[in-house]
Design a protein around this motif. Structure first.
Motif, PDB file in Angstrom:
ATOM      1  N   GLU A  42       0.881  -1.323   0.145  1.00 37.54           N
ATOM      2  CA  GLU A  42      -0.233   0.101  -0.438  1.00 37.54           C
ATOM      3  C   GLU A  42       0.819   1.408   0.003  1.00 37.54           C
ATOM      4  OE1 GLU A  42      -2.635   2.444   3.039  1.00 37.54           O
ATOM      5  OE2 GLU A  42      -2.829  -0.172   3.185  1.00 37.54           O
ATOM      6  N   ILE A  43       0.645   2.036  -0.740  1.00 40.19           N
ATOM      7  CA  ILE A  43       1.212   3.308  -0.952  1.00 40.19           C
ATOM      8  C   ILE A  43       0.728   4.494  -0.960  1.00 40.19           C
ATOM      9  CG2 ILE A  43       1.541   3.128  -2.850  1.00 40.19           C
ATOM     10  CD1 ILE A  43       4.056   4.352  -3.776  1.00 40.19           C
ATOM     11  N   PRO A  57      -4.957   7.029  -0.345  1.00 40.55           N
ATOM     12  CA  PRO A  57      -4.080   5.509  -0.279  1.00 40.55           C
ATOM     13  C   PRO A  57      -4.164   4.828  -1.562  1.00 40.55           C
ATOM     14  CG  PRO A  57      -6.274   5.741   1.361  1.00 40.55           C
ATOM     15  CD  PRO A  57      -5.979   6.922   0.268  1.00 40.55           C
ATOM     16  N   TYR A  58      -3.421   3.806  -2.025  1.00 43.75           N
ATOM     17  CA  TYR A  58      -2.800   3.245  -3.057  1.00 43.75           C
ATOM     18  C   TYR A  58      -2.811   1.749  -3.403  1.00 43.75           C
ATOM     19  CZ  TYR A  58      -4.255   7.406  -5.595  1.00 43.75           C
ATOM     20  OH  TYR A  58      -4.870   8.974  -6.123  1.00 43.75           O
ATOM     21  N   LEU A  59      -3.043   0.836  -3.843  1.00 43.16           N
ATOM     22  CA  LEU A  59      -2.395  -0.431  -3.516  1.00 43.16           C
ATOM     23  C   LEU A  59      -1.581  -0.586  -5.228  1.00 43.16           C
ATOM     24  CD1 LEU A  59      -5.151  -3.286  -3.112  1.00 43.16           C
ATOM     25  CD2 LEU A  59      -3.690  -2.138  -1.101  1.00 43.16           C
ATOM     26  N   ASP A  70      -6.086   2.821  -6.908  1.00 38.20           N
ATOM     27  CA  ASP A  70      -6.526   3.724  -6.126  1.00 38.20           C
ATOM     28  C   ASP A  70      -8.056   3.019  -5.653  1.00 38.20           C
ATOM     29  OD1 ASP A  70      -7.718   5.287  -5.448  1.00 38.20           O
ATOM     30  OD2 ASP A  70      -9.314   6.234  -6.438  1.00 38.20           O
ATOM     31  N   PHE A  71      -7.177   2.753  -4.197  1.00 41.27           N
ATOM     32  CA  PHE A  71      -7.650   2.265  -2.616  1.00 41.27           C
ATOM     33  C   PHE A  71      -9.094   2.492  -3.066  1.00 41.27           C
ATOM     34  CE2 PHE A  71      -8.354   0.289   1.548  1.00 41.27           C
ATOM     35  CZ  PHE A  71      -8.286  -0.547   1.279  1.00 41.27           C
ATOM     36  N   ALA A  72      -9.534   3.539  -3.155  1.00 45.76           N
ATOM     37  CA  ALA A  72     -10.916   3.807  -2.564  1.00 45.76           C
ATOM     38  C   ALA A  72     -12.019   3.180  -2.682  1.00 45.76           C
ATOM     39  CB  ALA A  72     -10.876   5.214  -3.711  1.00 45.76           C
ATOM     40  N   SER A  73     -11.814   2.530  -4.731  1.00 43.70           N
ATOM     41  CA  SER A  73     -12.746   1.917  -5.063  1.00 43.70           C
ATOM     42  C   SER A  73     -12.827   0.558  -4.656  1.00 43.70           C
ATOM     43  CB  SER A  73     -12.648   1.998  -7.078  1.00 43.70           C
ATOM     44  OG  SER A  73     -11.336   0.583  -7.091  1.00 43.70           O
ATOM     45  N   ILE A  74     -11.730  -0.370  -3.715  1.00 43.95           N
ATOM     46  CA  ILE A  74     -11.814  -1.302  -2.698  1.00 43.95           C
ATOM     47  C   ILE A  74     -12.345  -1.027  -1.998  1.00 43.95           C
ATOM     48  CG2 ILE A  74     -10.252  -3.100  -1.851  1.00 43.95           C
ATOM     49  CD1 ILE A  74      -8.620  -2.559  -4.192  1.00 43.95           C
ATOM     50  N   SER A  75     -12.125  -0.329  -1.170  1.00 42.11           N
ATOM     51  CA  SER A  75     -12.390   0.361   0.313  1.00 42.11           C
ATOM     52  C   SER A  75     -13.682   1.023  -0.220  1.00 42.11           C
ATOM     53  CB  SER A  75     -12.537   2.100   0.564  1.00 42.11           C
ATOM     54  OG  SER A  75     -12.688   1.977   1.131  1.00 42.11           O
ATOM     55  N   GLU A  76     -14.894   1.385  -1.153  1.00 37.88           N
ATOM     56  CA  GLU A  76     -16.166   1.310  -0.716  1.00 37.88           C
ATOM     57  C   GLU A  76     -16.750  -0.140  -1.416  1.00 37.88           C
ATOM     58  OE1 GLU A  76     -17.148   3.927  -4.693  1.00 37.88           O
ATOM     59  OE2 GLU A  76     -16.307   5.691  -3.893  1.00 37.88           O
TER      60      GLU A  76
END
Length: 506
Positions: free
Chosen positions: A172-173, A179-181, A217-223
């Motif tokens: 994770e970066i 946050p991004y994977l 982008d981690f946002a889509s995974i978090s959603e």
């Protein structure tokens, strides 16, 4: 008089129904949330694993179109995956190489490679490993060789993970605080087979590993994870309510025989039934059978016992009556024979009391008190005897009918003998306490006489007529039922006031 010690308030945990309900609720409250937490964590791990596989597939598609000739990198203008070509799509591809830190020169020169523009700026990025595959030795100063079109306008990192050649890392970066994977894979390109041996040797000495990075982008995974968690907990809450309803219905069905058993016991206590007639499960049927046997045996024994006492009373009173009828007896002898008769009557009535029995049937007070008032009105026609407060129709005395008749009869008869013109009876039932209050308008009982009545061994028949007669029987009956007897002055009529109270808590 002695009074029974009040029972402590029963705890709710003494109820079998409450225990079963609380046990079922505790199991549901602990089990379902634990399952929810386990499923939520498993889903998150599965999403991360699928994302890693997805980024790995993207990486190999980028690596397939990557060419390196004479130390220079060549990339196509557009990639097969369209998300790499759309600016700000959330899916980015980078190619970098690892260089030694140069503290004296803070500027990092970027070669003029296809796909890299002068508008991209260099910024530091913090790397947070998701799994322990990234080692501290893999992170150093990074030189960006190429970036996809989708990365235009994004902050350009200067440090990225560089795993060993042929190895990949999933981390994770943070870029610009977001946050991004990132999935990184290091490779080293071999020289072309058409190169001469001297050129091949020189090229091999100059070969340096490059690392391909796929950033998502981690946002889509978090959603996605939040949506799953919301649906999961919503359905678990609904499931919890359904399970609770099922458990309550099941417990109600399971405990229904106990409720019916309790109703039959109350009917027997109130005198509405003499046996338990319901059909119960095997575990309760044996108890019901034993209770029926106990009820039947006790009723028969009580009947035989009273018949035997009656026979004994007749066998004793007949010779005494013959003796008392003799004319040559002096007054002192006649008085002693009368005293023997009274003693026999008193002891027989005391022995016949059912207060010590293990099972008390319910007697309706109204039937007994009405009968006594009608009878005493005929015996004492000059006395106005009536209720000050009549008992309720469902007022129950848990004991023997003859004991209640003896107790009230003696108190009312004494009051009528002592009264000038009025006697009042009040029957009050408050929760588990049953009170009888008998008042008259006579002279009353002095404080000294009240204290003497309660002295152990004191003969009550030494008091003036109207209050001493029959009081010994009353006292013994109250004691045997663990009741409480008090004597005071009547505030309404001015005479004596006898109050008897019984604790009838089930």
């Amino acid at each position: 008089m002695k009074s029974s010690k009040p029972n402590a308030s029963p705890s709710i945990f003494n109820s079998l129904r409450i225990r079963l309900i609380l046990s079922a609720l505790l199991l549901i409250v602990l089990l379902l949330p634990s399952i929810g937490i386990a499923l939520n964590n498993a889903f998150k791990q599965q999403v991360l694993s699928n994302t890693q596989d997805q980024l790995s597939a993207y990486l190999y598609s980028v690596l397939a179109v990557t060419e390196m000739e004479q130390g220079e990198l060549f990339m196509p203008e557009r990639l097969l995956e369209n998300q790499f070509n759309v600016i700000g799509s959330g899916l980015y591809a980078l190619i970098s190489k690892q260089v030694l830190p140069q503290p004296q020169n803070n500027d990092i020169s970027t070669p003029n490679i296809s796909g890299l523009t002068s508008t991209q700026q260099h910024q530091n990025a913090q790397i947070t490993p998701v799994t322990p595959t990234v080692q501290p030795s893999m992170v150093s100063t990074t030189q960006i060789l190429w970036s996809s079109n989708s990365f235009l306008g994004q902050p350009l990192p200067t440090t990225l993970p560089h795993p060993n050649v042929g190895k990949g890392s999933f981390s994770e970066i943070n870029l610009d605080g977001e946050p991004y994977l990132i999935y990184s894979f290091s490779v080293r390109f071999a020289p072309s087979s058409t190169t001469s041996n001297d050129e091949l040797t020189a090229a091999s000495n100059q070969l340096q590993a490059i690392t391909v990075h796929i950033i998502k982008d981690f946002a889509s995974i978090s959603e996605q994870q939040q949506a799953f968690s919301q649906h999961l907990w919503s359905w678990l809450f609904i499931l919890m309510l359904v399970v609770v309803a099922i458990q309550l219905a099941w417990l109600s069905w399971t405990l229904k025989p106990l409720a019916r058993f309790k109703q039959e016991l109350q009917a027997v206590q109130q005198g509405n039934s003499y046996q338990l007639t319901g059909q119960y499960p095997t575990e309760l049927q044996a108890v019901a059978k034993q209770l029926n046997t106990l009820l039947s045996t006790e009723q028969h024994q009580r009947s035989r016992y009273r018949n035997a006492l009656s026979d004994l009373a007749h066998s004793l009173k007949t010779p005494l009556a013959v003796i008392q009828s003799q004319k040559e007896l002096n007054p002192a002898s006649i008085e002693q024979i009368s005293q023997i008769n009274r003693t026999i009557s008193h002891q027989l009535k005391r022995a016949q009391s059912a207060a010590g029995n293990a099972w008390h049937l319910g007697i309706k007070v109204l039937e007994v008190s009405d009968k006594l008032l009608r009878t005493l009105s005929k015996i004492h026609p000059t006395i106005d005897i009536k209720y000050a407060k009549s008992p309720e129709p469902n007022c129950i005395f848990y004991g023997d009918q003859s004991d209640l008749t003896e107790l009230l009869g003696n108190l009312l008869d004494n009051a009528c003998k002592a009264a000038t013109s009025q006697v009042r009876l009040s029957v009050v039932q408050q929760e588990a306490t049953l009170r009888f209050i008998i008042e008259d308008d006579g002279k009353g009982i002095s404080e000294q006489q009240r204290d003497a009545i309660f002295e152990r061994g004191k003969r009550v028949d030494t008091y003036e007529q109207g209050h001493g007669i029959g009081l010994a029987i009353v006292r013994d009956l109250v004691d045997s039922y663990q009741g409480h007897l008090t004597i005071s002055s009547s505030s309404h009529l001015g005479g004596a006031c006898f109050e008897v109270s019984f604790n009838q808590a089930a």
